[in-house]
Motif scaffolding. Structure first.
Motif, PDB file in Angstrom:
ATOM      1  N   ALA A  37      40.011   2.943  60.237  1.00 66.50           N
ATOM      2  CA  ALA A  37      41.407   3.020  59.804  1.00 66.50           C
ATOM      3  C   ALA A  37      41.521   3.000  58.282  1.00 66.50           C
ATOM      4  O   ALA A  37      42.341   3.725  57.703  1.00 66.50           O
ATOM      5  CB  ALA A  37      42.201   1.854  60.412  1.00 66.50           C
ATOM      6  N   LEU A  38      40.707   2.190  57.620  1.00 69.77           N
ATOM      7  CA  LEU A  38      40.740   2.155  56.161  1.00 69.77           C
ATOM      8  C   LEU A  38      40.270   3.483  55.558  1.00 69.77           C
ATOM      9  O   LEU A  38      40.842   3.955  54.563  1.00 69.77           O
ATOM     10  CB  LEU A  38      39.870   1.011  55.653  1.00 69.77           C
ATOM     11  N   CYS A  39      39.252   4.088  56.161  1.00 69.39           N
ATOM     12  CA  CYS A  39      38.817   5.417  55.692  1.00 69.39           C
ATOM     13  C   CYS A  39      39.939   6.438  55.863  1.00 69.39           C
ATOM     14  O   CYS A  39      40.183   7.263  54.973  1.00 69.39           O
ATOM     15  CB  CYS A  39      37.577   5.857  56.468  1.00 69.39           C
ATOM     16  N   ALA A  40      40.636   6.368  57.004  1.00 61.77           N
ATOM     17  CA  ALA A  40      41.751   7.283  57.237  1.00 61.77           C
ATOM     18  C   ALA A  40      42.893   7.013  56.266  1.00 61.77           C
ATOM     19  O   ALA A  40      43.551   7.946  55.778  1.00 61.77           O
ATOM     20  CB  ALA A  40      42.236   7.148  58.682  1.00 61.77           C
ATOM     21  N   LEU A  41      43.144   5.730  55.961  1.00 61.30           N
ATOM     22  CA  LEU A  41      44.210   5.394  55.013  1.00 61.30           C
ATOM     23  C   LEU A  41      43.906   5.964  53.632  1.00 61.30           C
ATOM     24  O   LEU A  41      44.772   6.570  52.989  1.00 61.30           O
ATOM     25  CB  LEU A  41      44.365   3.875  54.938  1.00 61.30           C
ATOM     26  N   GLY A  42      42.663   5.783  53.162  1.00 60.66           N
ATOM     27  CA  GLY A  42      42.291   6.352  51.876  1.00 60.66           C
ATOM     28  C   GLY A  42      42.401   7.863  51.865  1.00 60.66           C
ATOM     29  O   GLY A  42      42.877   8.463  50.887  1.00 60.66           O
ATOM     30  N   THR A  43      41.993   8.495  52.976  1.00 62.78           N
ATOM     31  CA  THR A  43      42.117   9.956  53.081  1.00 62.78           C
ATOM     32  C   THR A  43      43.570  10.382  53.020  1.00 62.78           C
ATOM     33  O   THR A  43      43.935  11.341  52.321  1.00 62.78           O
ATOM     34  CB  THR A  43      41.479  10.441  54.394  1.00 62.78           C
ATOM     35  N   GLY A  44      44.428   9.662  53.748  1.00 59.78           N
ATOM     36  CA  GLY A  44      45.853   9.991  53.756  1.00 59.78           C
ATOM     37  C   GLY A  44      46.477   9.868  52.382  1.00 59.78           C
ATOM     38  O   GLY A  44      47.304  10.697  51.983  1.00 59.78           O
TER      39      GLY A  44
ATOM     40  N   GLY B 142      54.294  20.096  52.699  1.00 58.45           N
ATOM     41  CA  GLY B 142      53.640  19.965  54.000  1.00 58.45           C
ATOM     42  C   GLY B 142      52.411  19.078  53.925  1.00 58.45           C
ATOM     43  O   GLY B 142      52.186  18.221  54.799  1.00 58.45           O
ATOM     44  N   THR B 143      51.612  19.266  52.884  1.00 58.76           N
ATOM     45  CA  THR B 143      50.418  18.443  52.703  1.00 58.76           C
ATOM     46  C   THR B 143      50.787  16.984  52.451  1.00 58.76           C
ATOM     47  O   THR B 143      50.153  16.063  52.986  1.00 58.76           O
ATOM     48  CB  THR B 143      49.585  18.966  51.526  1.00 58.76           C
ATOM     49  N   ALA B 144      51.823  16.760  51.659  1.00 60.25           N
ATOM     50  CA  ALA B 144      52.257  15.396  51.354  1.00 60.25           C
ATOM     51  C   ALA B 144      52.725  14.673  52.610  1.00 60.25           C
ATOM     52  O   ALA B 144      52.411  13.492  52.822  1.00 60.25           O
ATOM     53  CB  ALA B 144      53.374  15.422  50.305  1.00 60.25           C
ATOM     54  N   LEU B 145      53.471  15.383  53.459  1.00 59.08           N
ATOM     55  CA  LEU B 145      53.947  14.763  54.698  1.00 59.08           C
ATOM     56  C   LEU B 145      52.794  14.542  55.676  1.00 59.08           C
ATOM     57  O   LEU B 145      52.763  13.530  56.393  1.00 59.08           O
ATOM     58  CB  LEU B 145      55.031  15.626  55.338  1.00 59.08           C
ATOM     59  N   ALA B 146      51.828  15.462  55.699  1.00 58.31           N
ATOM     60  CA  ALA B 146      50.655  15.286  56.565  1.00 58.31           C
ATOM     61  C   ALA B 146      49.875  14.042  56.145  1.00 58.31           C
ATOM     62  O   ALA B 146      49.437  13.246  56.988  1.00 58.31           O
ATOM     63  CB  ALA B 146      49.766  16.520  56.512  1.00 58.31           C
ATOM     64  N   GLY B 147      49.685  13.864  54.841  1.00 64.56           N
ATOM     65  CA  GLY B 147      49.009  12.668  54.356  1.00 64.56           C
ATOM     66  C   GLY B 147      49.774  11.405  54.710  1.00 64.56           C
ATOM     67  O   GLY B 147      49.173  10.370  55.042  1.00 64.56           O
ATOM     68  N   THR B 148      51.100  11.480  54.669  1.00 66.52           N
ATOM     69  CA  THR B 148      51.928  10.332  55.019  1.00 66.52           C
ATOM     70  C   THR B 148      51.750   9.950  56.479  1.00 66.52           C
ATOM     71  O   THR B 148      51.667   8.761  56.821  1.00 66.52           O
ATOM     72  CB  THR B 148      53.411  10.649  54.730  1.00 66.52           C
ATOM     73  N   VAL B 149      51.673  10.945  57.359  1.00 69.41           N
ATOM     74  CA  VAL B 149      51.455  10.680  58.785  1.00 69.41           C
ATOM     75  C   VAL B 149      50.078  10.050  59.008  1.00 69.41           C
ATOM     76  O   VAL B 149      49.940   9.092  59.789  1.00 69.41           O
ATOM     77  CB  VAL B 149      51.597  11.979  59.603  1.00 69.41           C
ATOM     78  N   ILE B 150      49.057  10.573  58.350  1.00 68.76           N
ATOM     79  CA  ILE B 150      47.708  10.001  58.469  1.00 68.76           C
ATOM     80  C   ILE B 150      47.730   8.535  58.050  1.00 68.76           C
ATOM     81  O   ILE B 150      47.136   7.665  58.710  1.00 68.76           O
ATOM     82  CB  ILE B 150      46.702  10.795  57.616  1.00 68.76           C
ATOM     83  N   MET B 151      48.417   8.245  56.960  1.00 66.87           N
ATOM     84  CA  MET B 151      48.519   6.865  56.496  1.00 66.87           C
ATOM     85  C   MET B 151      49.189   5.974  57.533  1.00 66.87           C
ATOM     86  O   MET B 151      48.720   4.867  57.824  1.00 66.87           O
ATOM     87  CB  MET B 151      49.317   6.819  55.186  1.00 66.87           C
TER      88      MET B 151
ATOM     89  N   PRO C 162      56.127   6.843  58.193  1.00 69.17           N
ATOM     90  CA  PRO C 162      55.133   5.809  58.484  1.00 69.17           C
ATOM     91  C   PRO C 162      55.603   4.787  59.503  1.00 69.17           C
ATOM     92  O   PRO C 162      54.821   4.344  60.352  1.00 69.17           O
ATOM     93  CB  PRO C 162      54.890   5.158  57.115  1.00 69.17           C
ATOM     94  N   VAL C 163      56.885   4.394  59.433  1.00 66.08           N
ATOM     95  CA  VAL C 163      57.396   3.413  60.401  1.00 66.08           C
ATOM     96  C   VAL C 163      57.348   3.985  61.818  1.00 66.08           C
ATOM     97  O   VAL C 163      56.981   3.296  62.773  1.00 66.08           O
ATOM     98  CB  VAL C 163      58.832   2.990  60.032  1.00 66.08           C
TER      99      VAL C 163
END
Length: 415
Positions: free
Chosen positions: A88-95, A105-114, A61-62
């Motif tokens: 951005a808030l919609c994307a954060l909730g999705t992430g 892989g899915t967990a890291l993808a969600g982390t990047v989206i966040m 995330p950093v």
């Protein structure tokens, strides 16, 4: 007269709603990221990963905060601030939901989206405050910084007990509830105070249009280096503080995290109290020097008198909370219009986070190479001292936003 009072009351209500939306947004900007620290054991067991891989959940995330800043600037220019933050808030909730829904892989993808979603909000908040709340900029930014740290504390405090009863996936996914609350507040603000902060307002050239040379401005680079120093010290300290307290102050494994709690509480108080000191341009220089000096107190204190760790953690936390308010306040104050604010915010935070992203790994590497904490703490001290010259360049060089700017003109009209 009655109509004037009604307009004034409506304006105050709109500002109150906007401040509420900003503070609820702040609760979501670090909490979902740091919440991982409370469930690392569950993630490691379920996904069968080692400590290095677990570190990606906080380091990615950093990196996204830095790499995503240019994209955030484009999104905000195209959509406008209000719609950009809602997206951005919609994307954060999705992430958050994606991170809890599958394998590694899915967990890291969600982390990047966040991380990318948060980068948009990081850039947007100074724009909103500078454009709509110029008279209260320091106060709102102080509260904003405090609520960021408060969000981290809430996330850590709530996620651990939720994991014990629901598992790590549901515990982390629960963060989407606070995102929904912030989205609702932002949508209401978009219908009112934010309605005129459109993309067109941002891209229209005016007296403050400095296209072609804004990135060569010494003020921008002074702010960028100041933010980088601040973020480096924060990431370098918070990643290793429990272990440093265990090794240097003799705290038990169970008691060492208390230092992080003291640090975070002091950060909240530092952010809330700092605006009382930031009154007028004459105080910029002493404030920059004070923040820089205070940032060295924690590492030097742990070297010279580790038994007083509570004092050093409190001073270090207050310096971090005050420093964030100082740098963002200077961005708002020195930028001459909404376009310049957006560009400066993107560069200051984008480049600053990229420089600071390796801080935890670097400090850990120096510790491993030297076999102790003496040299790593001196590295953090040197970075804290470097904030002083960088901050002085930002505080003394260049210009100050004129009262005729969009936000300033509206503020004058109400007074």
């Amino acid at each position: 007269m009655k109509n004037s009072r009604k307009r004034h009351a409506a304006g105050d209500e709109g500002e109150a709603l906007l401040v509420t939306a900003v503070l609820l947004l702040a609760l979501n900007l670090r909490g979902p990221v740091v919440a991982v620290a409370a469930v690392t054991g569950g993630i490691a067991d379920d996904l069968r990963v080692d400590a290095t891989t677990l570190g990606l959940f906080t380091s990615l995330p950093v990196l996204c905060f830095g790499l995503g800043a240019p994209l955030a600037s484009v999104v905000l220019a195209r959509l406008g601030v209000g719609r950009g933050v809602l997206l951005a808030l919609c994307a954060l909730g999705t992430g958050i939901l994606v991170r809890s829904s599958g394998g590694l892989g899915t967990a890291l993808a969600g982390t990047v989206i966040m991380g990318l979603a948060v980068s948009v909000s990081n850039v947007a908040v100074p724009m909103v405050i500078g454009h709509h709340l110029p008279r209260r900029a320091a106060t709102v930014l102080g509260a904003y910084g405090a609520f960021i740290n408060l969000g981290s504390m809430l996330a850590l405090g709530i996620t651990a007990p939720l994991e014990r009863s629901l598992g790590w996936r549901a515990a982390l996914a629960g963060g989407v509830g606070l995102v929904a609350l912030a989205s609702a507040a932002w949508w209401l603000a978009l219908r009112g105070s934010l309605a005129d902060t459109s993309a067109a307002a941002d891209v229209t050239a005016g007296p403050g249009d400095v296209s072609g040379g804004w990135w060569r401005n010494p003020v921008v680079w002074g702010l960028t280096l100041s933010f980088a120093c601040l973020a480096f010290c924060y990431l370098g300290i918070t990643a290793w503080l429990p272990l440093v307290l265990h090794d240097r102050a003799g705290l038990s494994t169970a008691g060492a995290p208390l230092g992080s709690t003291v640090f975070q509480l002091a950060s909240v108080l530092g952010g809330l109290g700092f605006p009382l000191l930031m009154r007028g341009p004459r105080r910029r220089v002493p404030l920059v020097l004070s923040v820089s000096a205070a940032m060295t107190v924690l590492p030097l204190g742990l070297l010279s008198a580790p038994a007083l760790w509570t004092v050093w953690c409190a001073v270090g936390g207050a310096a971090q909370g005050s420093g964030l308010t100082l740098v963002l306040s200077l961005v708002v104050e020195r930028a001459r219009d909404l376009r310049e604010n957006r560009r400066w915010s993107a560069l200051v935070q984008g480049a600053g986070y990229l420089v600071a992203a390796p801080a935890a790994a670097l400090i850990g590497g120096v510790h491993d190479a030297t076999g102790g904490w003496h040299t790593p703490l001196l590295v953090i001290t040197a970075v804290g001292l470097a904030l002083a010259p960088a901050g002085l360049v930002a505080a003394l060089r260049g210009h100050t936003a004129p009262a005729a700017s969009a936000g300033g003109a509206r503020a004058q009209a109400r007074t």
